[in-house]
Scaffold this motif. Structure first.
Motif, PDB file in Angstrom:
ATOM      1  N   LEU A 209       0.987  -1.074  -0.121  1.00  0.00           N
ATOM      2  CA  LEU A 209      -0.019   0.067   0.028  1.00  0.00           C
ATOM      3  C   LEU A 209       0.968   1.160  -0.230  1.00  0.00           C
ATOM      4  CD1 LEU A 209      -2.975   0.607   0.059  1.00  0.00           C
ATOM      5  CD2 LEU A 209      -2.724   1.235   2.509  1.00  0.00           C
ATOM      6  N   ARG A 210       0.928   2.019  -1.197  1.00  0.00           N
ATOM      7  CA  ARG A 210       1.901   3.124  -1.156  1.00  0.00           C
ATOM      8  C   ARG A 210       1.105   4.294  -1.839  1.00  0.00           C
ATOM      9  NH1 ARG A 210       6.303   0.014  -4.802  1.00  0.00           N
ATOM     10  NH2 ARG A 210       6.960  -1.649  -3.223  1.00  0.00           N
ATOM     11  N   ILE A 211       1.533   5.497  -1.549  1.00  0.00           N
ATOM     12  CA  ILE A 211       0.930   6.600  -2.073  1.00  0.00           C
ATOM     13  C   ILE A 211       1.605   6.733  -3.462  1.00  0.00           C
ATOM     14  CG2 ILE A 211       1.399   9.319  -2.047  1.00  0.00           C
ATOM     15  CD1 ILE A 211      -0.078   8.135   0.469  1.00  0.00           C
TER      16      ILE A 211
ATOM     17  N   GLY B 241       4.812  21.298  -3.961  1.00  0.00           N
ATOM     18  CA  GLY B 241       5.758  21.081  -2.896  1.00  0.00           C
ATOM     19  C   GLY B 241       5.140  20.834  -1.512  1.00  0.00           C
ATOM     20  N   LYS B 242       3.731  21.204  -1.372  1.00  0.00           N
ATOM     21  CA  LYS B 242       3.160  20.994  -0.144  1.00  0.00           C
ATOM     22  C   LYS B 242       2.887  19.735   0.402  1.00  0.00           C
ATOM     23  CE  LYS B 242      -0.042  24.799  -0.314  1.00  0.00           C
ATOM     24  NZ  LYS B 242      -1.700  25.193  -0.569  1.00  0.00           N
TER      25      LYS B 242
ATOM     26  N   VAL C 154       8.003  13.566  -1.397  1.00  0.00           N
ATOM     27  CA  VAL C 154       6.743  12.866  -2.176  1.00  0.00           C
ATOM     28  C   VAL C 154       6.787  13.478  -3.574  1.00  0.00           C
ATOM     29  CG1 VAL C 154       4.378  12.289  -2.087  1.00  0.00           C
ATOM     30  CG2 VAL C 154       5.718  12.641   0.026  1.00  0.00           C
ATOM     31  N   SER C 155       6.940  14.857  -3.974  1.00  0.00           N
ATOM     32  CA  SER C 155       6.967  15.470  -5.112  1.00  0.00           C
ATOM     33  C   SER C 155       7.772  15.163  -6.059  1.00  0.00           C
ATOM     34  CB  SER C 155       6.722  17.089  -4.884  1.00  0.00           C
ATOM     35  OG  SER C 155       8.074  17.553  -4.786  1.00  0.00           O
TER      36      SER C 155
ATOM     37  N   CYS D 276       0.362  13.786   3.799  1.00  0.00           N
ATOM     38  CA  CYS D 276       0.599  14.393   2.269  1.00  0.00           C
ATOM     39  C   CYS D 276      -0.457  14.512   1.325  1.00  0.00           C
ATOM     40  CB  CYS D 276       1.891  13.590   1.567  1.00  0.00           C
ATOM     41  SG  CYS D 276       1.427  11.794   1.507  1.00  0.00           S
ATOM     42  N   MET D 277      -1.322  13.357   1.418  1.00  0.00           N
ATOM     43  CA  MET D 277      -2.523  13.222   0.655  1.00  0.00           C
ATOM     44  C   MET D 277      -3.425  14.333   1.459  1.00  0.00           C
ATOM     45  SD  MET D 277      -3.625   9.455  -0.187  1.00  0.00           S
ATOM     46  CE  MET D 277      -5.194   9.808  -0.848  1.00  0.00           C
TER      47      MET D 277
END
Ligand code: SF4
Ligand code: SF4
Length: 260
Positions: free
Chosen positions: A201-203, A214-215, A226-227, A243-244
């Protein structure tokens, strides 16, 4: 999502605190404490099991079952055990938020030093297992140094006079440096690392919707970029989903199974 995670965290932290309260009030024997439900106990029991053909101290099959469950959970969902279940992880998460509110910022270790320091948790793991096998003769001698045990038993058997200073230091540092114990010293984290790397299970980042604002990078408490990736494979991702939650673009970040 944040609310769901907070509820789950509160349930597990509440369970640990309830055990602590019962122990302090003498409602349950002092030796029935959080140790009985610690998955790392399953790892610590391995060497004595091989050497003495018996579980050591208060460890039982339950610890072994919880350890196997934690490994399966990690293969399925990366380090969500740390981000959703572990009471010490929750304590660090909440101390991080409190520290940010008090000081207006977090004090992260510079990345160059961080790259080296993260390996300390493997040193701790080897030390704990090695000393359990040799010096401690199968006993759980690391109790005296283990903040999870010290905090959630507060004077439990096996703690020493200085143990309380370790607990205070871990809590104090966690206010400044997010997840200091989890990131640099936790032997359970070291055990979970290779399983987390392979976690399903990954983003996943949808590059068509992402605006590269970049938030998500700034929201990640583990400083995962993440970005800059198509899917988050970093071993330290706890699937906290911060992050989501912070991403302003609908569909730019979503949960996936192996990036699919
Ligand atoms: S917060 Fe969302 S839109 Fe911004 S960089 Fe991250 S994934 Fe892209
Ligand atoms: S913010 Fe995103 S990338 Fe960072 S740990 Fe949480 S889920 Fe993983």
């Amino acid at each position: 999502m944040r609310i769901l995670r907070t509820v789950v965290q509160m349930i597990f932290l509440g369970g640990a605190v309830a055990l602590l309260a019962k122990g302090l009030a003498g409602v349950v024997p002092a030796n029935h404490n959080c140790e009985a439900y610690c998955p790392f106990g399953g790892i610590a029991a391995l060497f004595p099991l091989v050497k003495y053909k018996a579980y050591t101290c208060r460890l039982t099959e339950l610890n072994m079952s919880l350890m196997i469950s934690a490994l399966i959970l990690t293969i399925a969902t990366k380090k969500s055990f740390c981000g959703w279940i572990c009471p010490l992880g929750t304590l660090h998460d909440w101390l991080r938020k409190l520290g940010s509110k008090i000081f207006g910022r977090a004090f992260y270790v510079p990345r160059a030093a961080d790259r080296w320091l993260v390996n300390l948790r493997y040193v701790v793991l080897v030390l704990v297992l090695g000393l359990t096998w040799t010096v401690w003769g199968g006993d759980l001698g690391f109790r005296a140094y283990d903040p999870f045990y010290i905090i959630f038993t507060w004077g439990g058997h096996g703690t020493l006079a200085f143990s309380v200073y370790i607990a205070i230091a871990v809590v104090a540092v966690a206010l400044f440096v997010p997840f200091f114990w989890c990131r640099y010293l936790c032997p359970m984290g070291a055990v979970l690392d290779p399983f987390s790397r392979a976690g399903g299970l990954r983003i996943r980042r949808n590059t068509d919707s992402c605006t590269d604002c970049g938030k998500c990078d700034r929201a990640c408490p583990h400083r995962i970029p993440v970005s800059q990736v198509d899917e988050v494979t970093a071993r330290d991702c706890t699937n906290c989903l911060e992050c989501m939650v912070e991403c302003p673009e609908k569909g730019a970040l979503e949960l996936s199974c192996y990036g699919k």
